[in-house]
Design an enzyme around this catalytic site. Structure first.
Site, PDB file in Angstrom:
ATOM      1  N   GLY A  12       0.817  -1.217   0.000  1.00 33.38           N
ATOM      2  CA  GLY A  12       0.000   0.000   0.000  1.00 33.38           C
ATOM      3  C   GLY A  12       0.843   1.256   0.000  1.00 33.38           C
ATOM      4  N   SER A 142      -3.715   0.175  14.288  1.00 36.27           N
ATOM      5  CA  SER A 142      -4.470   1.433  14.421  1.00 36.27           C
ATOM      6  C   SER A 142      -4.784   1.651  15.891  1.00 36.27           C
ATOM      7  CB  SER A 142      -5.784   1.323  13.641  1.00 36.27           C
ATOM      8  OG  SER A 142      -6.633   2.422  13.926  1.00 36.27           O
ATOM      9  N   TYR A 155     -13.411  -3.254  10.852  1.00 37.14           N
ATOM     10  CA  TYR A 155     -12.077  -2.626  10.879  1.00 37.14           C
ATOM     11  C   TYR A 155     -11.447  -2.805  12.258  1.00 37.14           C
ATOM     12  CZ  TYR A 155      -8.509   1.035  10.244  1.00 37.14           C
ATOM     13  OH  TYR A 155      -7.324   1.732  10.154  1.00 37.14           O
ATOM     14  N   LYS A 159      -8.008  -4.796  13.003  1.00 44.78           N
ATOM     15  CA  LYS A 159      -6.837  -4.107  13.562  1.00 44.78           C
ATOM     16  C   LYS A 159      -6.503  -4.638  14.961  1.00 44.78           C
ATOM     17  CE  LYS A 159      -5.849  -1.420  10.083  1.00 44.78           C
ATOM     18  NZ  LYS A 159      -4.578  -1.516   9.355  1.00 44.78           N
TER      19      LYS A 159
HETATM   20  P1  NAD Z   1      -4.708   5.117   2.110  1.00 46.90           P
HETATM   21  O1  NAD Z   1      -6.094   4.785   1.704  1.00 46.90           O
HETATM   22  O2  NAD Z   1      -4.187   6.466   1.794  1.00 46.90           O
HETATM   23  O3  NAD Z   1      -3.693   4.029   1.550  1.00 46.90           O
HETATM   24  C1  NAD Z   1      -4.017   2.664   1.621  1.00 46.90           C
HETATM   25  C2  NAD Z   1      -3.131   1.915   0.677  1.00 46.90           C
HETATM   26  O4  NAD Z   1      -3.539   0.537   0.674  1.00 46.90           O
HETATM   27  C3  NAD Z   1      -3.227   2.420  -0.758  1.00 46.90           C
HETATM   28  O5  NAD Z   1      -1.938   2.511  -1.300  1.00 46.90           O
HETATM   29  C4  NAD Z   1      -4.050   1.345  -1.461  1.00 46.90           C
HETATM   30  O6  NAD Z   1      -3.702   1.194  -2.835  1.00 46.90           O
HETATM   31  C5  NAD Z   1      -3.630   0.109  -0.684  1.00 46.90           C
HETATM   32  N1  NAD Z   1      -4.603  -0.975  -0.856  1.00 46.90           N
HETATM   33  C6  NAD Z   1      -5.957  -0.921  -0.732  1.00 46.90           C
HETATM   34  N2  NAD Z   1      -6.485  -2.117  -1.033  1.00 46.90           N
HETATM   35  C7  NAD Z   1      -5.448  -2.941  -1.352  1.00 46.90           C
HETATM   36  C8  NAD Z   1      -5.343  -4.288  -1.753  1.00 46.90           C
HETATM   37  N3  NAD Z   1      -6.428  -5.080  -1.874  1.00 46.90           N
HETATM   38  N4  NAD Z   1      -4.111  -4.788  -1.997  1.00 46.90           N
HETATM   39  C9  NAD Z   1      -2.999  -4.025  -1.882  1.00 46.90           C
HETATM   40  N5  NAD Z   1      -3.033  -2.741  -1.498  1.00 46.90           N
HETATM   41  C10 NAD Z   1      -4.246  -2.219  -1.245  1.00 46.90           C
HETATM   42  O7  NAD Z   1      -4.640   4.854   3.676  1.00 46.90           O
HETATM   43  P2  NAD Z   1      -3.577   5.262   4.796  1.00 46.90           P
HETATM   44  O8  NAD Z   1      -4.247   6.203   5.700  1.00 46.90           O
HETATM   45  O9  NAD Z   1      -2.272   5.590   4.210  1.00 46.90           O
HETATM   46  O10 NAD Z   1      -3.524   3.864   5.579  1.00 46.90           O
HETATM   47  C11 NAD Z   1      -2.405   3.009   5.570  1.00 46.90           C
HETATM   48  C12 NAD Z   1      -2.584   2.030   6.726  1.00 46.90           C
HETATM   49  O11 NAD Z   1      -2.618   2.750   7.943  1.00 46.90           O
HETATM   50  C13 NAD Z   1      -3.870   1.225   6.656  1.00 46.90           C
HETATM   51  O12 NAD Z   1      -3.641  -0.093   7.087  1.00 46.90           O
HETATM   52  C14 NAD Z   1      -4.763   1.949   7.644  1.00 46.90           C
HETATM   53  O13 NAD Z   1      -5.764   1.108   8.185  1.00 46.90           O
HETATM   54  C15 NAD Z   1      -3.751   2.376   8.676  1.00 46.90           C
HETATM   55  N6  NAD Z   1      -4.186   3.489   9.522  1.00 46.90           N
HETATM   56  C16 NAD Z   1      -4.468   4.701   8.971  1.00 46.90           C
HETATM   57  C17 NAD Z   1      -4.876   5.736   9.810  1.00 46.90           C
HETATM   58  C18 NAD Z   1      -5.182   7.115   9.290  1.00 46.90           C
HETATM   59  O14 NAD Z   1      -5.676   7.949  10.064  1.00 46.90           O
HETATM   60  N7  NAD Z   1      -4.920   7.429   8.033  1.00 46.90           N
HETATM   61  C19 NAD Z   1      -4.977   5.525  11.182  1.00 46.90           C
HETATM   62  C20 NAD Z   1      -4.680   4.270  11.692  1.00 46.90           C
HETATM   63  C21 NAD Z   1      -4.281   3.260  10.852  1.00 46.90           C
END
Ligand code: NAD
Length: 253
Positions: A12, A142, A155, A159
């Site tokens: 990702g 998370s 979710y 997590k």
């Molecule tokens: P984002 O949506 O910007 O990026 C998510 C990435 O995952 C993207 O690059 C997307 O292409 C990829 N992805 C989605 N489905 C996929 C699949 N089937 N196979 C391969 N890749 C896939 O999200 P983000 O905020 O950068 O989140 C990254 C991680 O951090 C996630 O696991 C999210 O749950 C976690 N997270 C984010 C936050 C936040 O506030 N942004 C908080 C806690 C945890």
């Protein structure tokens, strides 16, 4: 540079937190496998950025909810770079839906990517880690994995599962010098939550700031990358099975 010549797979990493970690790893000397779910173009944009900063990177595509894709990804990375030292299970999705509105498809999609995919990436890299006698796994969980919130039961389950998967893997494979740890990000400004940060979301943004003792609403993705470097580096060789919250203090209340 703290990750000189290490090979890192960051799932990702075409945007958001994964992109920030991939770019930081590149600056720390790692050779980075930038993995997008579908778009080689998006992965290549990040590869170009890493190379522009003097790093080494290649683009890959894999649906990380599918075991066959994950196995092919690891094989392709080893073919390209010769090995793998670090895996970052970052790819994730979140559907906001109440209990009544959560469908089987939504449940499966979140559990398959956020939890199943993470396990099978570790399983796929494990033979190479054993061959080398060392490996690093960083799971991006998370604050909803160490606490919970409404309207995202699947979710939170995924997590939270990831936090305990981290411990389960650490107790089983830690003795082979494989460090399995996770990061629990708080609110991070990424495309995932862009719709929650718009000009008409002032009340929500203030509510998020009030949830942290530091008064921070959304952190920047770059603020997570120091922890991701630490957990990938030799500095964390004695650290197993922990989840480090990078959340502006959200979980400290
Ligand atoms: P984002 O949506 O910007 O990026 C998510 C990435 O995952 C993207 O690059 C997307 O292409 C990829 N992805 C989605 N489905 C996929 C699949 N089937 N196979 C391969 N890749 C896939 O999200 P983000 O905020 O950068 O989140 C990254 C991680 O951090 C996630 O696991 C999210 O749950 C976690 N997270 C984010 C936050 C936040 O506030 N942004 C908080 C806690 C945890």
């Amino acid at each position: 540079m703290r990750l000189q010549d290490k090979v890192a797979i960051v799932t990702g990493s075409s945007q958001g937190i994964g992109e920030a970690i991939a770019r930081r790893y590149g600056r720390e000397g790692a050779r980075v496998a930038v993995v997008a779910s579908r778009s080689m173009d998006k992965a290549n944009t990040v590869v170009k950025a890493i190379r522009g900063e003097g790093g080494v990177a290649e683009a890959f595509v894999a649906d990380c909810s599918k075991v066959a894709d994950i196995e092919r990804l690891v094989a392709d990375v080893i073919k390209k770079f010769g090995t793998v030292d670090i895996v970052v299970n970052n790819a994730g999705i979140m559907h906001t839906a109440s209990v009544e509105d959560t469908t089987e498809a939504m449940w499966d999609e979140q559990l398959d990517l956020n939890l199943k995919g993470a396990f099978f990436l570790v399983k796929s890299a494990y033979p190479e880690f054993r061959r080398k006698g060392k490996g690093k796994v960083i799971n991006i969980s998370s604050i909803w994995g160490i606490g919970a919130g409404p309207n995202c039961p699947a979710y939170c389950a995924a997590k939270g599962g990831m936090v305990n998967l981290t411990r389960a893997l650490a107790v089983e494979i830690g003795r082979h010098n494989i460090n399995v740890n996770s990061i629990a990000p708080g609110n991070i400004a990424t495309p995932l939550n862009a719709h929650l940060r718009g000009p008409d979301m002032a009340d929500y943004i203030q509510q998020m700031a009030n949830m942290t003792p530091t008064g921070r609403d959304f952190l920047q993705p770059e603020e997570l990358t120091g922890t991701a470097v630490y957990l990938a580096s030799d500095d964390s060789d004695a650290v197993h099975g922990v989840t480090i919250a990078v959340d502006a203090g959200w979980s400290a209340w």
